[in-house]
Design a protein around this motif. Sequence first.
Motif, mmCIF file in Angstrom:
data_model
loop_
_atom_site.group_PDB
_atom_site.id
_atom_site.type_symbol
_atom_site.label_atom_id
_atom_site.label_comp_id
_atom_site.label_asym_id
_atom_site.label_seq_id
_atom_site.Cartn_x
_atom_site.Cartn_y
_atom_site.Cartn_z
ATOM 1 N N ILE A 25 39.653 22.836 41.621
ATOM 2 C CA ILE A 25 39.404 24.224 42.028
ATOM 3 C C ILE A 25 38.701 24.232 43.386
ATOM 4 O O ILE A 25 37.735 23.490 43.600
ATOM 5 C CB ILE A 25 38.547 24.971 40.978
ATOM 6 C CG1 ILE A 25 39.264 24.934 39.603
ATOM 7 C CG2 ILE A 25 38.280 26.403 41.416
ATOM 8 C CD1 ILE A 25 38.543 25.674 38.490
ATOM 9 N N ALA A 26 39.214 25.052 44.299
ATOM 10 C CA ALA A 26 38.557 25.224 45.604
ATOM 11 C C ALA A 26 37.772 26.533 45.599
ATOM 12 O O ALA A 26 38.275 27.561 45.141
ATOM 13 C CB ALA A 26 39.598 25.232 46.725
ATOM 14 N N VAL A 44 28.960 29.040 41.635
ATOM 15 C CA VAL A 44 30.282 28.901 41.010
ATOM 16 C C VAL A 44 30.647 27.420 40.880
ATOM 17 O O VAL A 44 31.179 26.980 39.860
ATOM 18 C CB VAL A 44 31.342 29.694 41.812
ATOM 19 C CG1 VAL A 44 32.745 29.366 41.337
ATOM 20 C CG2 VAL A 44 31.069 31.194 41.666
ATOM 21 N N ALA A 45 30.308 26.621 41.906
ATOM 22 C CA ALA A 45 30.598 25.184 41.836
ATOM 23 C C ALA A 45 29.814 24.544 40.694
ATOM 24 O O ALA A 45 30.353 23.713 39.950
ATOM 25 C CB ALA A 45 30.255 24.515 43.167
ATOM 26 N N SER A 46 28.563 24.936 40.549
ATOM 27 C CA SER A 46 27.751 24.379 39.461
ATOM 28 C C SER A 46 28.340 24.761 38.106
ATOM 29 O O SER A 46 28.509 23.905 37.227
ATOM 30 C CB SER A 46 26.314 24.901 39.578
ATOM 31 O OG SER A 46 25.636 24.764 38.354
ATOM 32 N N TYR A 47 28.672 26.036 37.936
ATOM 33 C CA TYR A 47 29.237 26.469 36.648
ATOM 34 C C TYR A 47 30.546 25.732 36.344
ATOM 35 O O TYR A 47 30.728 25.197 35.246
ATOM 36 C CB TYR A 47 29.460 27.995 36.642
ATOM 37 C CG TYR A 47 30.177 28.443 35.394
ATOM 38 C CD1 TYR A 47 29.497 28.512 34.170
ATOM 39 C CD2 TYR A 47 31.537 28.752 35.424
ATOM 40 C CE1 TYR A 47 30.164 28.875 33.011
ATOM 41 C CE2 TYR A 47 32.204 29.115 34.262
ATOM 42 C CZ TYR A 47 31.515 29.177 33.056
ATOM 43 O OH TYR A 47 32.174 29.518 31.904
ATOM 44 N N VAL A 56 35.588 20.326 41.543
ATOM 45 C CA VAL A 56 35.388 21.468 42.442
ATOM 46 C C VAL A 56 35.152 21.007 43.872
ATOM 47 O O VAL A 56 34.419 20.045 44.106
ATOM 48 C CB VAL A 56 34.156 22.303 41.998
ATOM 49 C CG1 VAL A 56 33.993 23.536 42.876
ATOM 50 C CG2 VAL A 56 34.285 22.711 40.544
ATOM 51 N N LYS A 57 35.778 21.695 44.826
ATOM 52 C CA LYS A 57 35.445 21.491 46.229
ATOM 53 C C LYS A 57 35.025 22.842 46.812
ATOM 54 O O LYS A 57 35.739 23.840 46.661
ATOM 55 C CB LYS A 57 36.667 20.979 47.016
ATOM 56 C CG LYS A 57 37.085 19.553 46.628
ATOM 57 C CD LYS A 57 36.203 18.518 47.313
ATOM 58 C CE LYS A 57 36.732 17.100 47.198
ATOM 59 N NZ LYS A 57 36.737 16.556 45.823
ATOM 60 N N ASP A 78 29.429 15.365 48.123
ATOM 61 C CA ASP A 78 30.843 14.974 48.051
ATOM 62 C C ASP A 78 31.737 16.132 47.616
ATOM 63 O O ASP A 78 32.952 16.011 47.583
ATOM 64 C CB ASP A 78 31.024 13.760 47.127
ATOM 65 C CG ASP A 78 30.481 14.036 45.729
ATOM 66 O OD1 ASP A 78 29.658 14.968 45.560
ATOM 67 O OD2 ASP A 78 30.897 13.328 44.795
ATOM 68 N N ARG A 79 31.149 17.255 47.271
ATOM 69 C CA ARG A 79 31.946 18.432 46.897
ATOM 70 C C ARG A 79 32.014 19.463 48.024
ATOM 71 O O ARG A 79 32.682 20.475 47.899
ATOM 72 C CB ARG A 79 31.331 19.138 45.692
ATOM 73 C CG ARG A 79 31.349 18.340 44.427
ATOM 74 C CD ARG A 79 30.965 19.247 43.247
ATOM 75 N NE ARG A 79 30.825 18.487 42.026
ATOM 76 C CZ ARG A 79 31.843 18.039 41.311
ATOM 77 N NH1 ARG A 79 33.080 18.295 41.690
ATOM 78 N NH2 ARG A 79 31.632 17.347 40.211
ATOM 79 N N LEU A 80 31.263 19.236 49.106
ATOM 80 C CA LEU A 80 31.165 20.239 50.173
ATOM 81 C C LEU A 80 31.968 19.803 51.402
ATOM 82 O O LEU A 80 31.728 18.730 51.954
ATOM 83 C CB LEU A 80 29.691 20.443 50.557
ATOM 84 C CG LEU A 80 29.415 21.389 51.727
ATOM 85 C CD1 LEU A 80 29.901 22.813 51.425
ATOM 86 C CD2 LEU A 80 27.923 21.425 52.062
ATOM 87 N N LEU A 81 32.903 20.635 51.830
ATOM 88 C CA LEU A 81 33.730 20.330 52.999
ATOM 89 C C LEU A 81 33.562 21.423 54.045
ATOM 90 O O LEU A 81 33.715 22.606 53.741
ATOM 91 C CB LEU A 81 35.200 20.235 52.590
ATOM 92 C CG LEU A 81 35.504 19.116 51.591
ATOM 93 C CD1 LEU A 81 36.869 19.300 50.965
ATOM 94 C CD2 LEU A 81 35.402 17.760 52.288
#
Length: 348
Positions: A25-26, A44-47, A56-57, A78-81
């Motif tokens: 999921i992005a 939202v990424a945490s949930y 999640v990205k 590593d999830r943040l772009l």
Amino acid sequence: MTEATCITKEKIDALEGIIRRAKKIAVLSHMNPDGDAVGSCAAVASYLSEACGKDVKVVLPNAPGEPLAFITKRIPQDRLLIHAKSPEAAEKAIEDAEAILVLDLNRLERVSSEEAAVRRAKAPKVLIDHHIGPEAEAFGLVFSKTDVSSACELIYQILMEIVGDARKLPPTCAYALMCGMTTDSNNFANSVFPTTLQMASALLEAGVDRDGIVESAFNSYRTNRIRLLGHMLDQRLHVTPEGAAWMILTKEIKERFDYRDGETEGFVNVPLTAKDIRLSIFLTEEDDRFRVSIRSKKGTSARDLAGRFFNGGGHENASGGRLLVPDDLPEKGDVEAYVENALKEYLK
Ligand code: 5GP
Ligand code: MN
């Protein structure tokens, strides 16, 4: 869509189905992310990762400023772009996603450099936002209402439909929701609804450290920032007879005060503490443009002014936009006359 149909059982079911069917999921938000944008993404990424086990990205067009690090660091690195730093990886995350959640923006152009990739993507797209006039046709599922403090508040309401109790949210999610709501309402100074205080109450009960958030959001700047604020108010503030105030942060002043991104957060609000001022504009010089930030008191529309004169929009009393050189201004030196004239025209 009316306020009443923003959150329905059918839409919650549809959202849960989209999440269930997606592994990757992005999660996206807008250019120049503010506390609500970063808070929404972190929550939202945490949930999705901690409560639902998703891959999640979080994809942002450019990096949040250092003053928002207390929220940004809640997103695993590593999830943040950041598209401006790694465009290929950012676009791949959007292409590979099996669901795309877009938060805290109404028009897809606000994701800036990522817009084309999002429009191309075939995955289900969900919008969760609190601005007027959502671009509903670009999304399969839209949660949009304006009678909330923040995108974080709307996300909280949606999550409560799903999990039922704030104490069931992962702690990082609860913390980030409180961060976005607190910063977007300017610590309960604007856009506070009964539901905002209910959310605050439930999150406090769930153990969120609100005092820590207030300390991080409002009392943790560098000393430079208060000197810069002093300089801007003393030397750079223009007040018009119609009750407008404006100031321009030029590149020269930025250098003199060693300005860093995000350090002028809140400056635009200060002139409104004067009784006779009903509109405030803060401009920041960048390479080929001026970024524009506008705030107004009830009865004067910041949003109309942003739309008519500054290529922007936003909320009724808090908006933003830009002036491009040479599209809007032949030269940077024309900016003062442009602002004076826009204000005269708008407030006449
Ligand atoms: P800020 O002054 O904090 O940068 O932005 C205030 C609000 O104005 C934001 O929450 C957002 O709703 C809106 N906004 C800021 N910049 C733009 C822009 O370039 N275009 C549009 N449509 N809205 C903006
Ligand atoms: Mn917002």
